[in-house]
Design a protein around this motif. Structure first.
Motif, short mmCIF file in Angstrom:
data_model
loop_
_atom_site.label_atom_id
_atom_site.label_comp_id
_atom_site.label_asym_id
_atom_site.label_seq_id
_atom_site.Cartn_x
_atom_site.Cartn_y
_atom_site.Cartn_z
N UNK A 69 3.86 34.62 -9.03
CA UNK A 69 4.97 34.92 -9.93
C UNK A 69 5.15 33.75 -10.89
N UNK A 70 5.08 34.03 -12.18
CA UNK A 70 5.21 32.95 -13.16
C UNK A 70 6.63 32.89 -13.70
N UNK A 71 7.01 31.72 -14.11
CA UNK A 71 8.34 31.55 -14.71
C UNK A 71 8.49 32.44 -15.93
N UNK A 72 7.40 32.62 -16.64
CA UNK A 72 7.46 33.50 -17.82
C UNK A 72 7.78 34.94 -17.43
N UNK A 73 7.17 35.42 -16.34
CA UNK A 73 7.48 36.76 -15.84
C UNK A 73 8.98 36.88 -15.51
N UNK A 74 9.46 35.88 -14.79
CA UNK A 74 10.86 35.90 -14.37
C UNK A 74 11.80 35.96 -15.57
N UNK A 75 11.54 35.07 -16.53
CA UNK A 75 12.44 34.99 -17.69
C UNK A 75 12.36 36.26 -18.54
N UNK A 76 11.19 36.83 -18.61
CA UNK A 76 11.05 38.07 -19.37
C UNK A 76 11.89 39.17 -18.74
N UNK A 77 11.79 39.32 -17.41
CA UNK A 77 12.55 40.37 -16.74
C UNK A 77 14.05 40.10 -16.80
N UNK A 78 14.43 38.83 -16.74
CA UNK A 78 15.86 38.47 -16.75
C UNK A 78 16.42 38.42 -18.16
N UNK A 79 15.54 38.53 -19.14
CA UNK A 79 15.98 38.45 -20.53
C UNK A 79 16.67 37.13 -20.86
N UNK A 80 16.03 36.06 -20.42
CA UNK A 80 16.56 34.72 -20.73
C UNK A 80 15.43 33.87 -21.30
N UNK A 81 15.82 32.77 -21.88
CA UNK A 81 14.82 31.89 -22.48
C UNK A 81 13.96 31.22 -21.41
N UNK A 82 12.75 30.88 -21.80
CA UNK A 82 11.79 30.31 -20.85
C UNK A 82 12.32 29.04 -20.18
N UNK A 83 13.09 28.26 -20.91
CA UNK A 83 13.55 26.98 -20.37
C UNK A 83 14.72 27.14 -19.40
N UNK A 84 15.24 28.34 -19.27
CA UNK A 84 16.47 28.53 -18.49
C UNK A 84 16.28 28.20 -17.01
N UNK A 85 15.12 28.57 -16.46
CA UNK A 85 14.89 28.30 -15.04
C UNK A 85 14.94 26.80 -14.78
N UNK A 86 14.26 26.03 -15.58
CA UNK A 86 14.24 24.59 -15.37
C UNK A 86 15.61 23.97 -15.62
N UNK A 87 16.34 24.55 -16.55
CA UNK A 87 17.68 24.01 -16.84
C UNK A 87 18.65 24.26 -15.69
N UNK A 88 18.63 25.49 -15.15
CA UNK A 88 19.64 25.84 -14.15
C UNK A 88 19.21 25.53 -12.72
#
Lengths: 209, 209
Positions: free
Chosen positions: A29-48
DNA sequence: TCACGTATCAAACAGGTGTTTTAATTGCTC
DNA sequence: GAGCAATTAAAACACCTGTTTGATACGTGA
Protein backbone atom coordinates in the motif's frame (compact mmCIF):
# COMPACT_ATOMS: atom_id res chain seq x y z
CA UNK A 1 -16.33 26.30 5.29
CA UNK A 2 -16.60 22.53 5.46
CA UNK A 3 -19.57 20.31 4.86
CA UNK A 4 -20.61 18.63 8.08
CA UNK A 5 -20.71 15.25 6.35
CA UNK A 6 -17.09 15.72 5.26
CA UNK A 7 -14.87 14.38 8.01
CA UNK A 8 -11.53 15.90 8.86
CA UNK A 9 -8.31 15.05 7.11
CA UNK A 10 -6.93 12.69 9.74
CA UNK A 11 -10.18 10.74 9.93
CA UNK A 12 -10.36 10.37 6.17
CA UNK A 13 -6.77 9.15 6.07
CA UNK A 14 -7.39 6.62 8.84
CA UNK A 15 -10.45 5.32 7.04
CA UNK A 16 -8.82 4.97 3.63
CA UNK A 17 -5.56 3.57 4.96
CA UNK A 18 -7.34 1.00 7.09
CA UNK A 19 -9.13 -0.44 4.08
CA UNK A 20 -6.03 -0.48 1.93
CA UNK A 21 -3.73 -1.96 4.58
CA UNK A 22 -6.29 -4.68 5.27
CA UNK A 23 -6.62 -5.76 1.67
CA UNK A 24 -3.08 -5.25 0.39
CA UNK A 25 -0.81 -5.22 3.44
CA UNK A 26 1.60 -2.59 4.66
CA UNK A 27 4.24 -2.98 1.98
CA UNK A 28 1.96 -3.07 -1.03
CA UNK A 29 0.00 0.00 0.00
CA UNK A 30 1.54 3.29 -1.07
CA UNK A 31 1.01 6.65 0.54
CA UNK A 32 -0.13 7.89 -2.85
CA UNK A 33 -2.88 5.25 -2.94
CA UNK A 34 -4.02 6.24 0.53
CA UNK A 35 -4.10 9.96 -0.20
CA UNK A 36 -5.90 9.44 -3.47
CA UNK A 37 -8.67 7.42 -1.80
CA UNK A 38 -8.89 9.86 1.12
CA UNK A 39 -8.92 12.85 -1.21
CA UNK A 40 -6.11 14.61 0.61
CA UNK A 41 -2.78 15.99 -0.42
CA UNK A 42 0.19 13.66 -0.65
CA UNK A 43 2.01 15.39 2.19
CA UNK A 44 -0.89 14.98 4.61
CA UNK A 45 0.15 11.56 5.90
CA UNK A 46 3.61 12.74 6.84
CA UNK A 47 2.23 15.93 8.35
CA UNK A 48 -0.40 14.27 10.56
CA UNK A 49 1.28 10.94 11.33
CA UNK A 50 5.03 11.70 10.94
CA UNK A 51 5.57 8.77 8.54
CA UNK A 52 3.92 5.72 7.06
CA UNK A 53 4.71 3.58 10.09
CA UNK A 54 3.18 6.20 12.37
CA UNK A 55 -0.05 5.99 10.41
CA UNK A 56 0.02 2.20 10.54
CA UNK A 57 0.50 2.19 14.31
CA UNK A 58 -2.33 4.69 14.75
CA UNK A 59 -4.63 2.37 12.79
CA UNK A 60 -3.48 -0.64 14.80
CA UNK A 61 -4.25 1.20 18.04
CA UNK A 62 -7.61 2.47 16.88
CA UNK A 63 -8.76 -0.85 15.46
CA UNK A 64 -7.63 -2.71 18.56
CA UNK A 65 -10.09 -0.73 20.65
CA UNK A 66 -12.83 -1.27 18.09
CA UNK A 67 -12.35 -5.03 17.89
CA UNK A 68 -12.40 -5.50 21.63
CA UNK A 69 -15.72 -3.71 21.77
CA UNK A 70 -17.24 -5.51 18.78
CA UNK A 71 -15.93 -9.07 19.33
CA UNK A 72 -14.97 -9.54 22.99
CA UNK A 73 -13.83 -12.85 24.46
CA UNK A 74 -16.55 -13.10 27.12
CA UNK A 75 -15.62 -16.29 28.91
CA UNK A 76 -17.50 -17.67 31.90
CA UNK A 77 -14.69 -19.80 33.29
CA UNK A 78 -17.30 -22.34 34.37
CA UNK A 79 -17.65 -24.50 31.27
CA UNK A 80 -14.40 -24.61 29.29
CA UNK A 81 -16.08 -26.35 26.36
CA UNK A 82 -18.51 -23.46 26.06
CA UNK A 83 -15.65 -21.00 26.49
CA UNK A 84 -13.79 -22.62 23.64
CA UNK A 85 -16.78 -22.21 21.38
CA UNK A 86 -17.01 -18.51 22.28
CA UNK A 87 -13.28 -18.09 21.73
CA UNK A 88 -13.34 -19.73 18.31
CA UNK A 89 -16.44 -17.85 17.19
CA UNK A 90 -15.06 -14.46 18.20
CA UNK A 91 -11.73 -15.23 16.56
CA UNK A 92 -13.43 -16.26 13.33
CA UNK A 93 -15.48 -13.06 13.27
CA UNK A 94 -12.35 -11.06 13.90
CA UNK A 95 -10.73 -12.70 10.90
CA UNK A 96 -13.63 -12.98 8.48
CA UNK A 97 -16.12 -10.36 9.66
CA UNK A 98 -17.14 -7.46 7.49
CA UNK A 99 -16.35 -3.79 7.86
CA UNK A 100 -14.39 -1.76 10.35
CA UNK A 101 -14.75 -3.93 13.47
CA UNK A 102 -12.88 -6.84 11.89
CA UNK A 103 -10.03 -4.67 10.65
CA UNK A 104 -7.68 -5.45 13.50
CA UNK A 105 -8.00 -9.20 13.08
CA UNK A 106 -7.10 -8.95 9.43
CA UNK A 107 -4.14 -6.69 10.11
CA UNK A 108 -2.93 -9.13 12.78
CA UNK A 109 -3.19 -12.06 10.41
CA UNK A 110 -1.19 -10.17 7.81
CA UNK A 111 1.33 -9.15 10.44
CA UNK A 112 1.82 -12.80 11.43
CA UNK A 113 3.04 -13.96 8.06
CA UNK A 114 4.57 -10.69 6.83
CA UNK A 115 5.78 -8.87 9.91
CA UNK A 116 6.51 -5.16 9.98
CA UNK A 117 8.27 -3.26 12.75
CA UNK A 118 4.98 -3.23 14.67
CA UNK A 119 4.89 -6.98 15.33
CA UNK A 120 6.89 -6.95 18.56
CA UNK A 121 4.56 -4.51 20.24
CA UNK A 122 1.50 -6.23 18.77
CA UNK A 123 2.74 -9.58 20.00
CA UNK A 124 3.01 -8.49 23.61
CA UNK A 125 -0.13 -6.37 23.75
CA UNK A 126 -2.61 -8.36 21.70
CA UNK A 127 -1.40 -11.77 20.57
CA UNK A 128 0.18 -13.08 23.76
CA UNK A 129 -2.83 -12.30 25.99
CA UNK A 130 -5.13 -13.99 23.48
CA UNK A 131 -2.85 -17.00 23.36
CA UNK A 132 -2.76 -17.19 27.18
CA UNK A 133 -6.54 -17.08 27.18
CA UNK A 134 -6.74 -20.05 24.83
CA UNK A 135 -4.12 -22.03 26.75
CA UNK A 136 -6.14 -21.39 29.92
CA UNK A 137 -9.25 -22.85 28.33
CA UNK A 138 -7.35 -25.91 27.16
CA UNK A 139 -5.77 -26.42 30.56
CA UNK A 140 -9.22 -26.32 32.15
CA UNK A 141 -10.17 -29.27 29.94
CA UNK A 142 -7.08 -31.48 30.05
CA UNK A 143 -5.83 -30.54 33.52
CA UNK A 144 -2.16 -29.86 34.17
CA UNK A 145 0.08 -30.78 31.27
CA UNK A 146 3.49 -29.80 29.90
CA UNK A 147 3.44 -26.21 28.66
CA UNK A 148 4.70 -27.42 25.31
CA UNK A 149 1.78 -29.80 24.86
CA UNK A 150 -0.70 -27.06 25.70
CA UNK A 151 0.97 -24.80 23.16
CA UNK A 152 0.70 -27.51 20.52
CA UNK A 153 -3.00 -27.93 21.20
CA UNK A 154 -3.48 -24.16 21.05
CA UNK A 155 -1.61 -24.10 17.75
CA UNK A 156 -3.95 -26.75 16.34
CA UNK A 157 -6.94 -24.57 17.13
CA UNK A 158 -5.44 -21.27 16.03
CA UNK A 159 -4.18 -22.90 12.84
CA UNK A 160 -7.65 -24.06 11.86
CA UNK A 161 -9.03 -20.56 12.33
CA UNK A 162 -6.21 -18.62 10.73
CA UNK A 163 -6.13 -20.94 7.73
CA UNK A 164 -9.26 -19.36 6.32
CA UNK A 165 -7.52 -15.99 6.35
CA UNK A 166 -3.96 -16.98 5.54
CA UNK A 167 -4.89 -19.27 2.67
CA UNK A 168 -7.76 -17.13 1.44
CA UNK A 169 -6.52 -16.72 -2.15
CA UNK A 170 -6.09 -20.48 -2.49
CA UNK A 171 -9.41 -21.36 -0.86
CA UNK A 172 -11.21 -19.04 -3.24
CA UNK A 173 -9.59 -20.78 -6.19
CA UNK A 174 -10.21 -24.28 -4.84
CA UNK A 175 -13.68 -23.88 -3.38
CA UNK A 176 -14.98 -20.83 -5.20
CA UNK A 177 -15.59 -18.66 -2.17
CA UNK A 178 -14.91 -18.12 1.49
CA UNK A 179 -17.43 -17.85 4.34
CA UNK A 180 -18.58 -14.25 4.62
CA UNK A 181 -22.12 -14.23 6.00
CA UNK A 182 -22.60 -14.29 9.76
CA UNK A 183 -24.38 -17.63 9.75
CA UNK A 184 -21.64 -19.17 7.61
CA UNK A 185 -18.95 -17.95 9.97
CA UNK A 186 -20.88 -19.26 12.97
CA UNK A 187 -21.36 -22.66 11.35
CA UNK A 188 -17.66 -22.85 10.61
CA UNK A 189 -16.84 -21.87 14.18
CA UNK A 190 -19.06 -24.66 15.50
CA UNK A 191 -17.41 -27.18 13.20
CA UNK A 192 -13.91 -26.12 14.27
CA UNK A 193 -14.91 -26.18 17.93
CA UNK A 194 -16.40 -29.65 17.66
CA UNK A 195 -13.36 -30.92 15.78
CA UNK A 196 -11.01 -29.38 18.33
CA UNK A 197 -12.86 -30.62 21.39
CA UNK A 198 -12.50 -34.15 20.05
CA UNK A 199 -8.79 -33.58 19.47
CA UNK A 200 -8.30 -32.18 22.98
CA UNK A 201 -10.29 -35.02 24.54
CA UNK A 202 -8.15 -37.54 22.66
CA UNK A 203 -5.05 -35.89 24.11
CA UNK A 204 -6.50 -35.97 27.62
CA UNK A 205 -7.37 -39.66 27.41
CA UNK A 206 -4.02 -40.59 25.89
CA UNK A 207 -2.01 -38.75 28.53
CA UNK A 208 -3.90 -39.51 31.75
CA UNK A 209 -2.10 -41.96 33.96
CA UNK B 1 38.95 -21.58 -17.75
CA UNK B 2 36.47 -22.39 -15.06
CA UNK B 3 37.01 -24.24 -11.81
CA UNK B 4 35.07 -27.48 -11.85
CA UNK B 5 33.62 -26.65 -8.46
CA UNK B 6 32.32 -23.34 -9.82
CA UNK B 7 28.89 -23.97 -11.29
CA UNK B 8 27.55 -22.11 -14.28
CA UNK B 9 25.81 -18.78 -14.12
CA UNK B 10 22.25 -20.09 -14.38
CA UNK B 11 22.84 -22.66 -11.65
CA UNK B 12 24.34 -20.08 -9.30
CA UNK B 13 21.41 -17.76 -9.91
CA UNK B 14 18.88 -20.53 -9.26
CA UNK B 15 20.62 -21.44 -6.04
CA UNK B 16 20.91 -17.90 -4.69
CA UNK B 17 17.43 -16.85 -5.77
CA UNK B 18 15.85 -19.96 -4.24
CA UNK B 19 17.29 -19.15 -0.83
CA UNK B 20 16.33 -15.49 -1.01
CA UNK B 21 12.80 -16.08 -2.31
CA UNK B 22 12.21 -18.66 0.43
CA UNK B 23 13.26 -16.41 3.27
CA UNK B 24 12.02 -13.02 2.03
CA UNK B 25 9.35 -13.72 -0.56
CA UNK B 26 9.13 -12.65 -4.17
CA UNK B 27 8.44 -8.97 -3.60
CA UNK B 28 11.08 -8.32 -0.98
CA UNK B 29 13.85 -9.98 -2.93
CA UNK B 30 15.59 -7.74 -5.43
CA UNK B 31 17.46 -8.82 -8.52
CA UNK B 32 20.45 -6.96 -7.16
CA UNK B 33 20.40 -9.09 -4.00
CA UNK B 34 20.23 -12.25 -6.05
CA UNK B 35 23.07 -11.29 -8.36
CA UNK B 36 25.25 -10.19 -5.46
CA UNK B 37 24.82 -13.52 -3.68
CA UNK B 38 25.32 -15.48 -6.90
CA UNK B 39 28.34 -13.41 -7.85
CA UNK B 40 27.05 -12.63 -11.31
CA UNK B 41 26.40 -9.45 -13.21
CA UNK B 42 23.16 -7.59 -12.69
CA UNK B 43 21.98 -8.22 -16.23
CA UNK B 44 22.41 -11.98 -15.97
CA UNK B 45 18.92 -12.65 -14.58
CA UNK B 46 17.22 -10.87 -17.45
CA UNK B 47 19.51 -12.49 -19.97
CA UNK B 48 19.03 -16.07 -18.78
CA UNK B 49 15.45 -15.93 -17.49
CA UNK B 50 13.89 -13.03 -19.43
CA UNK B 51 12.62 -11.30 -16.25
CA UNK B 52 12.22 -11.73 -12.52
CA UNK B 53 9.01 -13.68 -12.90
CA UNK B 54 10.68 -16.02 -15.35
CA UNK B 55 13.34 -16.81 -12.79
CA UNK B 56 10.70 -17.35 -10.12
CA UNK B 57 8.79 -19.78 -12.31
CA UNK B 58 11.96 -21.66 -13.16
CA UNK B 59 12.65 -22.10 -9.45
CA UNK B 60 9.08 -23.19 -8.80
CA UNK B 61 9.35 -25.82 -11.53
CA UNK B 62 12.75 -27.07 -10.41
CA UNK B 63 11.84 -27.26 -6.74
CA UNK B 64 8.55 -29.00 -7.50
CA UNK B 65 10.46 -31.90 -9.00
CA UNK B 66 12.86 -31.95 -6.07
CA UNK B 67 10.16 -31.99 -3.42
CA UNK B 68 8.25 -34.82 -5.06
CA UNK B 69 11.40 -36.91 -5.01
CA UNK B 70 12.39 -35.99 -1.45
CA UNK B 71 9.00 -36.00 0.29
CA UNK B 72 6.52 -38.10 -1.74
CA UNK B 73 2.98 -38.85 -0.59
CA UNK B 74 3.30 -42.63 -0.66
CA UNK B 75 -0.17 -43.77 0.31
CA UNK B 76 -1.23 -47.38 0.54
CA UNK B 77 -4.96 -46.78 0.16
CA UNK B 78 -5.55 -49.68 2.53
CA UNK B 79 -5.44 -47.95 5.90
CA UNK B 80 -6.63 -44.35 5.63
CA UNK B 81 -5.53 -43.59 9.20
CA UNK B 82 -1.99 -44.59 8.29
CA UNK B 83 -2.25 -42.66 5.05
CA UNK B 84 -3.24 -39.56 6.95
CA UNK B 85 -0.17 -39.87 9.12
CA UNK B 86 2.06 -40.15 6.05
CA UNK B 87 0.33 -37.20 4.45
CA UNK B 88 0.73 -34.96 7.48
CA UNK B 89 4.35 -35.99 8.05
CA UNK B 90 5.34 -35.33 4.45
CA UNK B 91 3.51 -32.01 4.45
CA UNK B 92 5.26 -30.92 7.63
CA UNK B 93 8.66 -31.83 6.23
CA UNK B 94 7.84 -29.91 3.08
CA UNK B 95 7.05 -26.87 5.18
CA UNK B 96 9.66 -27.07 7.93
CA UNK B 97 12.41 -29.25 6.48
CA UNK B 98 15.90 -27.96 5.92
CA UNK B 99 17.73 -27.22 2.71
CA UNK B 100 16.83 -27.44 -0.91
CA UNK B 101 14.24 -30.25 -0.85
CA UNK B 102 11.86 -28.20 1.32
CA UNK B 103 12.13 -25.11 -0.84
CA UNK B 104 8.95 -25.72 -2.80
CA UNK B 105 6.82 -26.12 0.30
CA UNK B 106 8.01 -22.82 1.67
CA UNK B 107 7.44 -21.04 -1.61
CA UNK B 108 3.94 -22.50 -1.76
CA UNK B 109 3.15 -21.34 1.76
CA UNK B 110 4.35 -17.85 0.90
CA UNK B 111 2.37 -17.95 -2.33
CA UNK B 112 -0.80 -18.83 -0.44
CA UNK B 113 -0.89 -15.72 1.70
CA UNK B 114 0.90 -13.35 -0.69
CA UNK B 115 0.06 -14.54 -4.18
CA UNK B 116 2.09 -13.58 -7.22
CA UNK B 117 1.12 -14.16 -10.82
CA UNK B 118 2.28 -17.75 -10.46
CA UNK B 119 -0.46 -18.80 -8.05
CA UNK B 120 -3.04 -19.80 -10.65
CA UNK B 121 -0.71 -22.26 -12.32
CA UNK B 122 0.61 -23.50 -8.98
CA UNK B 123 -2.91 -24.03 -7.74
CA UNK B 124 -3.89 -26.32 -10.56
CA UNK B 125 -0.64 -28.25 -10.84
CA UNK B 126 0.40 -28.70 -7.22
CA UNK B 127 -2.12 -27.53 -4.66
CA UNK B 128 -5.34 -28.97 -6.08
CA UNK B 129 -3.95 -32.50 -6.54
CA UNK B 130 -2.61 -32.44 -2.98
CA UNK B 131 -5.96 -31.24 -1.72
CA UNK B 132 -7.77 -33.98 -3.64
CA UNK B 133 -5.42 -36.52 -2.09
CA UNK B 134 -6.30 -35.35 1.40
CA UNK B 135 -10.01 -35.24 0.69
CA UNK B 136 -9.72 -38.81 -0.59
CA UNK B 137 -8.15 -39.97 2.66
CA UNK B 138 -10.84 -38.26 4.70
CA UNK B 139 -13.61 -39.75 2.57
CA UNK B 140 -12.14 -43.18 3.13
CA UNK B 141 -12.59 -42.63 6.87
CA UNK B 142 -15.99 -40.95 7.09
CA UNK B 143 -17.59 -42.47 4.03
CA UNK B 144 -19.65 -40.42 1.60
CA UNK B 145 -20.37 -36.92 2.86
CA UNK B 146 -21.18 -33.51 1.39
CA UNK B 147 -18.22 -32.13 -0.53
CA UNK B 148 -18.34 -29.01 1.60
CA UNK B 149 -17.97 -30.97 4.83
CA UNK B 150 -14.99 -32.88 3.44
CA UNK B 151 -13.41 -29.61 2.44
CA UNK B 152 -13.92 -28.23 5.95
CA UNK B 153 -12.26 -31.27 7.47
CA UNK B 154 -9.39 -30.96 5.01
CA UNK B 155 -9.04 -27.29 5.93
CA UNK B 156 -8.81 -28.20 9.61
CA UNK B 157 -5.88 -30.49 8.89
CA UNK B 158 -4.09 -28.22 6.43
CA UNK B 159 -4.57 -25.28 8.77
CA UNK B 160 -2.84 -27.05 11.63
CA UNK B 161 0.15 -27.84 9.42
CA UNK B 162 0.44 -24.51 7.66
CA UNK B 163 0.11 -22.59 10.91
CA UNK B 164 3.67 -23.44 11.84
CA UNK B 165 4.88 -21.84 8.63
CA UNK B 166 2.41 -19.00 8.24
CA UNK B 167 2.67 -17.84 11.85
CA UNK B 168 6.37 -18.58 12.18
CA UNK B 169 7.43 -15.07 13.27
CA UNK B 170 4.79 -15.05 16.00
CA UNK B 171 5.51 -18.59 17.21
CA UNK B 172 9.17 -17.74 17.55
CA UNK B 173 8.30 -14.74 19.70
CA UNK B 174 5.74 -16.63 21.79
CA UNK B 175 7.47 -19.96 22.21
CA UNK B 176 11.10 -19.08 21.52
CA UNK B 177 11.61 -21.42 18.60
CA UNK B 178 9.99 -23.55 15.95
CA UNK B 179 10.47 -27.28 15.31
CA UNK B 180 13.46 -27.76 13.03
CA UNK B 181 15.01 -31.14 13.81
CA UNK B 182 13.65 -34.20 12.05
CA UNK B 183 12.48 -35.86 15.26
CA UNK B 184 10.73 -32.67 16.36
CA UNK B 185 8.90 -32.42 13.04
CA UNK B 186 7.89 -36.07 13.24
CA UNK B 187 6.59 -35.69 16.77
CA UNK B 188 4.56 -32.70 15.72
CA UNK B 189 3.18 -34.61 12.75
CA UNK B 190 2.09 -37.46 15.04
CA UNK B 191 0.39 -35.00 17.38
CA UNK B 192 -1.47 -33.29 14.53
CA UNK B 193 -2.48 -36.64 13.06
CA UNK B 194 -3.81 -37.92 16.37
CA UNK B 195 -5.68 -34.68 17.00
CA UNK B 196 -7.16 -34.75 13.51
CA UNK B 197 -8.19 -38.39 13.56
CA UNK B 198 -10.20 -37.66 16.68
CA UNK B 199 -11.81 -34.68 14.99
CA UNK B 200 -12.67 -36.70 11.90
CA UNK B 201 -14.05 -39.56 13.98
CA UNK B 202 -16.22 -37.11 15.89
CA UNK B 203 -17.62 -35.86 12.60
CA UNK B 204 -18.31 -39.40 11.41
CA UNK B 205 -20.16 -40.33 14.58
CA UNK B 206 -22.15 -37.12 14.63
CA UNK B 207 -23.29 -37.44 11.02
CA UNK B 208 -23.98 -41.14 10.65
CA UNK B 209 -27.66 -41.93 10.45
C1' DT C 1 -5.38 45.15 11.60
C1' DC C 2 -1.71 42.54 12.60
C1' DA C 3 0.92 38.61 13.73
C1' DC C 4 1.17 33.81 14.69
C1' DG C 5 0.53 28.91 14.66
C1' DT C 6 -2.04 25.41 11.96
C1' DA C 7 -3.13 23.20 7.84
C1' DT C 8 -3.00 22.43 2.86
C1' DC C 9 -0.82 22.39 -1.52
C1' DA C 10 2.28 21.62 -5.69
C1' DA C 11 6.75 20.51 -6.53
C1' DA C 12 10.95 18.49 -5.95
C1' DC C 13 14.23 15.26 -3.73
C1' DA C 14 16.81 11.06 -2.77
C1' DG C 15 16.90 6.33 -2.98
C1' DG C 16 15.51 1.93 -4.72
C1' DT C 17 13.37 -1.07 -8.32
C1' DG C 18 13.20 -4.02 -12.82
C1' DT C 19 14.84 -3.64 -17.24
C1' DT C 20 17.47 -2.25 -21.42
C1' DT C 21 21.32 -0.83 -23.95
C1' DT C 22 25.75 -1.07 -25.87
C1' DA C 23 30.25 -2.56 -25.75
C1' DA C 24 33.69 -5.89 -24.40
C1' DT C 25 34.95 -10.50 -23.75
C1' DT C 26 34.79 -15.28 -24.12
C1' DG C 27 34.52 -19.83 -26.30
C1' DC C 28 34.01 -22.56 -30.18
C1' DT C 29 34.17 -23.91 -35.16
C1' DC C 30 35.97 -23.74 -39.65
C1' DG D 1 44.33 -17.84 -36.37
C1' DA D 2 39.93 -15.58 -38.22
C1' DG D 3 35.14 -15.20 -37.70
C1' DC D 4 31.01 -15.72 -35.29
C1' DA D 5 27.66 -16.51 -31.84
C1' DA D 6 26.95 -16.75 -26.91
C1' DT D 7 27.92 -14.67 -22.75
C1' DT D 8 29.42 -11.10 -19.52
C1' DA D 9 30.05 -6.38 -18.13
C1' DA D 10 29.20 -1.36 -16.89
C1' DA D 11 26.18 2.11 -17.44
C1' DA D 12 22.02 4.26 -18.09
C1' DC D 13 16.93 4.33 -18.31
C1' DA D 14 12.28 4.84 -16.72
C1' DC D 15 9.46 4.28 -13.01
C1' DC D 16 7.87 4.09 -8.31
C1' DT D 17 8.67 4.81 -3.45
C1' DG D 18 8.60 7.63 1.18
C1' DT D 19 9.75 12.04 2.50
C1' DT D 20 10.81 17.06 2.54
C1' DT D 21 10.53 21.71 1.02
C1' DG D 22 8.77 26.30 0.58
C1' DA D 23 4.77 28.87 -0.55
C1' DT D 24 0.04 29.82 0.37
C1' DA D 25 -4.37 30.04 2.78
C1' DC D 26 -6.93 29.85 7.06
C1' DG D 27 -8.43 31.00 11.58
C1' DT D 28 -7.67 32.96 16.15
C1' DG D 29 -6.32 35.97 19.79
C1' DA D 30 -3.96 40.35 20.80
Amino acid sequence: MEFQSQKGTTERILEAAGELFAESGFQDTSIRDICARANVNLAAVNYHFRDKEGLYEAILLQSFEQIQRAYPFELTGECPEKDLEVFVRMLMFRLLGKGRPALHGKLMAAEMSSPTGALDKLCEEAIRPTHELLVGIIRAIVGEAPENDLNDLAASILGQCLFYKHAQPVIIRLRGAIPVEDHEIEALARQITSFSLAGIEKYRITHEQ
